[in-house]
Design a protein around this motif. Structure first.
Motif, PDB file in Angstrom:
ATOM      1  N   GLY A 150       5.805   3.506   7.197  1.00 39.94           N
ATOM      2  CA  GLY A 150       6.574   4.739   7.091  1.00 39.94           C
ATOM      3  C   GLY A 150       6.244   5.507   5.825  1.00 39.94           C
ATOM      4  N   ARG A 151       7.209   6.224   5.329  1.00 39.30           N
ATOM      5  CA  ARG A 151       7.035   6.971   4.076  1.00 39.30           C
ATOM      6  C   ARG A 151       7.102   6.005   2.901  1.00 39.30           C
ATOM      7  NH1 ARG A 151      10.817   9.094   0.732  1.00 39.30           N
ATOM      8  NH2 ARG A 151      12.459   8.751   2.299  1.00 39.30           N
ATOM      9  N   VAL A 152       6.084   6.069   2.031  1.00 36.72           N
ATOM     10  CA  VAL A 152       6.025   5.154   0.891  1.00 36.72           C
ATOM     11  C   VAL A 152       7.080   5.563  -0.137  1.00 36.72           C
ATOM     12  CG1 VAL A 152       4.606   4.206  -0.961  1.00 36.72           C
ATOM     13  CG2 VAL A 152       3.564   4.753   1.255  1.00 36.72           C
ATOM     14  N   THR A 153       7.944   4.631  -0.494  1.00 40.02           N
ATOM     15  CA  THR A 153       9.021   4.924  -1.443  1.00 40.02           C
ATOM     16  C   THR A 153       8.716   4.414  -2.847  1.00 40.02           C
ATOM     17  OG1 THR A 153      10.168   2.899  -0.766  1.00 40.02           O
ATOM     18  CG2 THR A 153      10.768   4.947   0.356  1.00 40.02           C
ATOM     19  N   SER A 154       8.016   3.271  -2.953  1.00 33.34           N
ATOM     20  CA  SER A 154       7.684   2.751  -4.282  1.00 33.34           C
ATOM     21  C   SER A 154       6.441   1.889  -4.208  1.00 33.34           C
ATOM     22  CB  SER A 154       8.849   1.940  -4.872  1.00 33.34           C
ATOM     23  OG  SER A 154       9.086   0.765  -4.113  1.00 33.34           O
ATOM     24  N   VAL A 155       5.764   1.805  -5.342  1.00 32.27           N
ATOM     25  CA  VAL A 155       4.541   1.013  -5.477  1.00 32.27           C
ATOM     26  C   VAL A 155       4.644   0.192  -6.755  1.00 32.27           C
ATOM     27  CG1 VAL A 155       2.021   1.068  -5.595  1.00 32.27           C
ATOM     28  CG2 VAL A 155       3.240   2.897  -4.386  1.00 32.27           C
ATOM     29  N   ASP A 156       4.280  -1.080  -6.667  1.00 31.67           N
ATOM     30  CA  ASP A 156       4.183  -1.945  -7.845  1.00 31.67           C
ATOM     31  C   ASP A 156       2.726  -2.340  -8.019  1.00 31.67           C
ATOM     32  OD1 ASP A 156       7.038  -2.069  -8.205  1.00 31.67           O
ATOM     33  OD2 ASP A 156       7.101  -3.508  -6.554  1.00 31.67           O
ATOM     34  N   LEU A 157       2.135  -2.021  -9.159  1.00 31.53           N
ATOM     35  CA  LEU A 157       0.744  -2.383  -9.437  1.00 31.53           C
ATOM     36  C   LEU A 157       0.673  -2.971 -10.835  1.00 31.53           C
ATOM     37  CD1 LEU A 157      -2.252  -2.504  -8.799  1.00 31.53           C
ATOM     38  CD2 LEU A 157      -2.450  -0.096  -9.494  1.00 31.53           C
ATOM     39  N   ASN A 158       0.346  -4.243 -10.897  1.00 28.19           N
ATOM     40  CA  ASN A 158       0.208  -4.950 -12.177  1.00 28.19           C
ATOM     41  C   ASN A 158      -1.223  -5.443 -12.290  1.00 28.19           C
ATOM     42  OD1 ASN A 158       3.154  -6.129 -10.912  1.00 28.19           O
ATOM     43  ND2 ASN A 158       3.197  -4.897 -12.761  1.00 28.19           N
TER      44      ASN A 158
END
Length: 433
Positions: A150-158
């Motif tokens: 669906g619509r991307v709400t958040s991204v975590d990139l470490n």
């Protein structure tokens, strides 16, 4: 036939561009000129590729003369980061196409200059964002574009950079912000471009913290407060934990660095050695960042990077209105001090069972991305690919603007808007290309 000049005979130029042109794509591409400020780099290039012996060598101030004499049709820019803008602007003024190694330039101001110059030129700028071409990254793009979560709400990139790789940025010219823009630009431009491309939104606002913890003269690992040391000749090698980690007690050369080629002489360049001490006081860039970025479509990115970690790789997750995507990659498994599994992609629908996706991998550098981007650059874009991948000047500009916003937020302690750095008409810019 593309008649190509290589501007900047760096190691990146030798392996990423010159070698494939000569070995894989000679039917449509020909190197007709080489340019660098250092004639010793030219000699090194000829040692590696003697078939270029008859290709003329030019200095930076001979650019216009070179284009006329050699009949240049395409310019490849692989020089030190801060010099990219000079070659790009000169090429565009002559209506020539440009391929620029990342980062396209080192400041948002210079990015604006490139965008304006491109608007007034018949030439076009391509930025070699090879990480887009990793098979896992392509698959993630396909999943997001298909609407799977669906619509991307958040991204975590470490992102984690080990001391073998991370220390190299503090031994070389990257340690000077004027040359590299700092690591939030030189290195993180890769990562910001990926997220910009994945979510297909514009970065709007950035807030970040950052600091220098592990490198520089104040490091608790510094054997002594001395400047001017070089790994290959240092008398404190056995007191240096970084040297001992990657050398042991028997070697006697520059500390290992995956930006140097095997057997390369560290004094091969004029007035420059790539093995300066990682604890010098002149180091002025950060080695750790944590940032939050808000996008035009409402997506929030939580990003961090650390350049002194026991292993190398990243952890990535996307949350959407219909599900979640997760993946983790360990780079250079031979340097990772524990067994690692092959990378997979976990797709978790909001209501349903998790699917583990095994991606068909490709050989080559940067997760198999290098050979694929080389094909697009030197044969033309693969029209059968389901997503657009090759990056232009606008993508280069936004990745740089985010990196600069990170540094400015760290310095000023406040949120920074990307629009203020790029001075673009926000209503007319809706996606990254």
């Amino acid at each position: 036939m593309n008649k190509i000049v290589i501007c900047g005979l760096s190691n990146r130029a030798l392996k990423m561009f010159i070698e494939p042109i000569l070995k894989r794509f000679p039917n449509k591409n020909k190197i007709v000129a080489l340019l660098d400020f250092d004639s010793r780099r030219y000699d090194q290039c000829l040692d590696m590729y003697p078939e270029l012996a008859n290709v003329p060598f030019y200095l930076p101030n001979q650019f216009t003369q070179m284009v006329k004499e050699a009949g240049i049709t395409k310019v490849i820019v692989t020089s030190r980061d801060d010099t990219h803008v000079d070659y790009i602007l000169q090429a565009l003024a002559l209506d020539l196409d440009v391929i620029s190694e990342k980062p396209m330039v080192t400041t948002a101001e210079d990015a604006c200059r490139v965008l304006e110059a491109e608007q007034n030129s018949k030439g076009r700028v391509t930025v070699a964002f090879n990480y887009r071409y990793s098979p896992h990254h392509l698959k993630i793009k396909e999943l997001i574009q298909s609407g799977a979560i669906g619509r991307v709400t958040s991204v975590d990139l470490n992102w984690y950079v080990d001391t073998y790789h991370g220390s190299s940025y503090f031994k070389r010219w990257n340690r000077n912000r004027a040359f590299s823009g700092g690591l939030s630009i030189h290195k993180s431009t890769h990562h910001f471009d990926l997220v910009n491309w994945w979510v297909n939104q514009l970065p709007e606002t950035v807030f970040a913290f950052g600091d220098l913890h592990y490198y520089g003269s104040a490091s608790e690992l510094n054997p002594s407060k001395k400047d001017g040391r070089h790994c290959g000749t240092c008398t404190e090698q056995q007191d240096c934990s970084y040297y001992r980690r990657w050398f042991g007690r028997g070697d006697s050369a520059v500390a290992k660095d995956d930006h140097l080629m095997a057997g390369q002489d560290v004094q091969a360049y004029s007035d420059y050695r790539p093995d300066s001490c990682i604890f010098d006081s002149e180091i002025e860039i950060e080695d750790t960042y944590a940032a939050t970025i808000r996008y035009s479509g409402g997506t929030l990115l939580s990003y961090s990077i650390n350049f002194s970690v026991p292993y190398e790789g990243y952890r990535l997750a996307f949350n959407g209105t219909k599900g979640r995507i997760e993946t983790q990659e360990y780079h250079s498994p031979s340097r990772t001090p524990f067994p690692v599994a092959a990378q997979t992609i976990d797709y978790i629908p909001l209501f349903g069972s998790k699917q583990i996706i095994h991606v068909v991998e490709n050989e080559g550098g940067h997760g198999g991305g290098d050979p694929l981007i080389q094909e697009d650059l030197f044969l033309g874009v693969d029209q059968t690919r389901p997503v657009e991948v090759l990056a232009g000047a606008e993508a280069g500009a936004y990745s740089i603007a985010v990196g600069e916003a990170v540094w400015k937020s760290v310095k000023e302690g406040k949120p920074i808007t990307v629009q203020s750095l790029l001075q673009r008409d926000w209503e007319e810019q809706r996606s990254i290309t």
